[in-house]
Design a protein around this motif. Structure first.
Motif, short mmCIF file in Angstrom:
data_model
loop_
_atom_site.label_atom_id
_atom_site.label_comp_id
_atom_site.label_asym_id
_atom_site.label_seq_id
_atom_site.Cartn_x
_atom_site.Cartn_y
_atom_site.Cartn_z
N LEU A 70 0.84 -1.19 0.00
CA LEU A 70 0.00 0.00 0.00
C LEU A 70 0.88 1.25 0.00
O LEU A 70 1.70 1.42 0.90
N PRO A 71 0.73 2.12 -1.01
CA PRO A 71 1.47 3.39 -1.00
C PRO A 71 0.77 4.40 -0.08
O PRO A 71 -0.44 4.62 -0.18
N VAL A 72 1.53 4.98 0.82
CA VAL A 72 0.99 5.94 1.79
C VAL A 72 1.78 7.23 1.66
O VAL A 72 3.01 7.22 1.65
N LEU A 73 1.06 8.34 1.56
CA LEU A 73 1.70 9.64 1.40
C LEU A 73 1.74 10.35 2.75
O LEU A 73 0.70 10.57 3.38
N PHE A 74 2.95 10.67 3.21
CA PHE A 74 3.11 11.47 4.43
C PHE A 74 3.24 12.93 4.01
O PHE A 74 4.20 13.30 3.33
N LYS A 75 2.28 13.73 4.41
CA LYS A 75 2.20 15.11 3.92
C LYS A 75 2.30 16.09 5.07
O LYS A 75 1.62 15.96 6.09
N VAL A 76 3.17 17.06 4.90
CA VAL A 76 3.33 18.15 5.87
C VAL A 76 2.80 19.42 5.22
O VAL A 76 3.19 19.77 4.10
N SER A 77 1.88 20.08 5.91
CA SER A 77 1.29 21.29 5.35
C SER A 77 2.37 22.34 5.11
O SER A 77 3.20 22.61 5.97
N HIS A 78 2.35 22.89 3.91
CA HIS A 78 3.34 23.90 3.49
C HIS A 78 4.76 23.34 3.57
O HIS A 78 5.72 24.09 3.82
N GLY A 79 4.89 22.03 3.39
CA GLY A 79 6.22 21.42 3.48
C GLY A 79 6.35 20.25 2.52
O GLY A 79 5.71 20.19 1.47
N ARG A 80 7.16 19.27 2.91
CA ARG A 80 7.49 18.16 2.03
C ARG A 80 6.38 17.11 2.01
O ARG A 80 5.56 17.02 2.92
N GLU A 81 6.41 16.31 0.95
CA GLU A 81 5.57 15.13 0.83
C GLU A 81 6.48 13.93 0.61
O GLU A 81 7.36 13.95 -0.24
N ILE A 82 6.29 12.89 1.42
CA ILE A 82 7.14 11.70 1.35
C ILE A 82 6.25 10.49 1.06
O ILE A 82 5.28 10.25 1.78
N LEU A 83 6.60 9.74 0.03
CA LEU A 83 5.85 8.54 -0.32
C LEU A 83 6.44 7.34 0.42
O LEU A 83 7.62 7.04 0.29
N LEU A 84 5.61 6.67 1.22
CA LEU A 84 6.01 5.49 1.97
C LEU A 84 5.35 4.26 1.36
O LEU A 84 4.15 4.29 1.08
N ASN A 85 6.11 3.22 1.15
CA ASN A 85 5.56 1.97 0.62
C ASN A 85 5.43 0.96 1.76
O ASN A 85 6.44 0.44 2.25
N PHE A 86 4.20 0.70 2.18
CA PHE A 86 3.95 -0.28 3.23
C PHE A 86 3.90 -1.67 2.58
O PHE A 86 3.17 -1.88 1.62
N ILE A 87 4.67 -2.60 3.14
CA ILE A 87 4.71 -3.97 2.62
C ILE A 87 4.62 -4.93 3.80
O ILE A 87 5.34 -4.78 4.79
N GLY A 88 3.72 -5.89 3.71
CA GLY A 88 3.58 -6.90 4.75
C GLY A 88 3.38 -8.27 4.12
O GLY A 88 2.84 -8.38 3.02
N VAL A 89 3.84 -9.30 4.81
CA VAL A 89 3.74 -10.66 4.29
C VAL A 89 3.03 -11.53 5.33
O VAL A 89 3.38 -11.49 6.52
N THR A 90 2.06 -12.31 4.89
CA THR A 90 1.35 -13.26 5.74
C THR A 90 1.51 -14.65 5.14
O THR A 90 1.27 -14.83 3.94
#
Length: 285
Positions: A70-90
């Motif tokens: 799942l791609p998750v976007l960490f967003k800071v208002s008036h600042g940077r945006e960082i794309l995080l890739n969540f990966i899990g295995v079952t």
């Protein structure tokens, strides 16, 4: 203001005529992950004052067998945006599974002419519920040795072993260069009764008489140069160490090195009993 945004949080409401009739496999997978709350973040949004800290809890629920992404976007208002890739295995019960963090591994650079090169560690994690046996194919290392005046450039000290469920095996290597260059070897790692992986091991040999202290990696083992650490408290935690990790840095052979740390109990009325779990290192034969 800071927030973690799932793909569903970033969708724009479209008119009926503009809505997509069919979804591809990636979109369907992301929808299933979000509908079943496979990944969760708490809190997902909030504000921080200057100097303030916030504990963010990330959870992965083992709902479906397989790999969840799942791609998750960490967003800071008036600042940077960082794309995080969540990966899990079952995995299924009684199924073997060894986690390879990457298909390549970089050894710490070693000076040429070092008569006692350091032992280096490559880790294998058993994420399944049953013990597994690994075997590292070392004949390729002999081929590298033959091409380098019969000098063992790469040596694996424990090419076979068993990994218990939920534990990590430390595979010990020695990288011993004879020239100032980059050495590379592709080594198959077999997990008996399961899969195999091809891992690329790479090491850099350098001449300390030429580079001296200008070598950007001459102190690479001292990755903790700052003795001060920010202590982040988890809610309900009464005991903490003064340092979260300790680096001993570069230590001359046959010398001793020590570090001092403190175990603190901030509770006003509850005593604390502690015990260090000393795990012996397996240095091979």
């Amino acid at each position: 203001m800071k927030a973690f945004l799932f793909p569903s949080d970033q969708q724009i409401d479209l008119e009926l005529w503009a809505q997509q009739a069919e979804f591809d496999a990636t979109e369907l997978h992301q929808m299933r992950v979000q509908d079943n709350c496979v990944f969760s973040i708490s809190p997902k949004a909030g504000s921080l004052s200057p100097g303030q800290e916030q504990v963010v809890e990330l959870k992965y629920s083992h709902v479906f067998v397989g790999t969840d992404r799942l791609p998750v976007l960490f967003k800071v208002s008036h600042g940077r945006e960082i794309l995080l890739n969540f990966i899990g295995v079952t995995v299924k019960q009684e199924q073997k599974y060894v986690h390879f963090t990457s298909t390549s591994h970089q050894f710490v650079p070693v000076p040429i002419g070092d008569t006692l090169p350091p032992r280096q560690i490559y880790e294998l994690y058993n994420g399944g519920s049953v013990p597994v046996t690994y075997e590292i194919q070392t004949n390729i290392l002999s081929q590298v040795q033959e091409k380098n005046f019969n000098h063992p450039i790469f040596s694996c000290l424990n090419p076979q072993g068993e990994i218990q469920p939920g534990t990590t095996a430390q595979v010990l290597w020695i990288f011993s260069p004879i020239e100032a260059k980059t050495y590379t070897v592709d080594v198959p790692i077999h997990v008996l009764g399961w899969n195999s992986a091809m891992i690329r091991f790479q090491g850099v040999g350098y001449d300390p008489h030429v580079m001296g202290d200008t070598a950007p990696f001459h102190n690479i083992s001292s990755w903790d140069d700052n003795p001060k650490h920010t202590r982040l408290m988890v809610p309900g935690q009464n005991v903490f160490l003064s340092q979260s990790h300790i680096s001993l840095g570069n230590i001359p052979v046959q010398t001793k090195c020590s570090r001092l740390l403190f175990l603190n109990n901030i509770s006003k009325n509850e005593p604390v009993v502690f015990e260090w779990q000393l795990k012996p290192l397996d240095f091979g034969e």
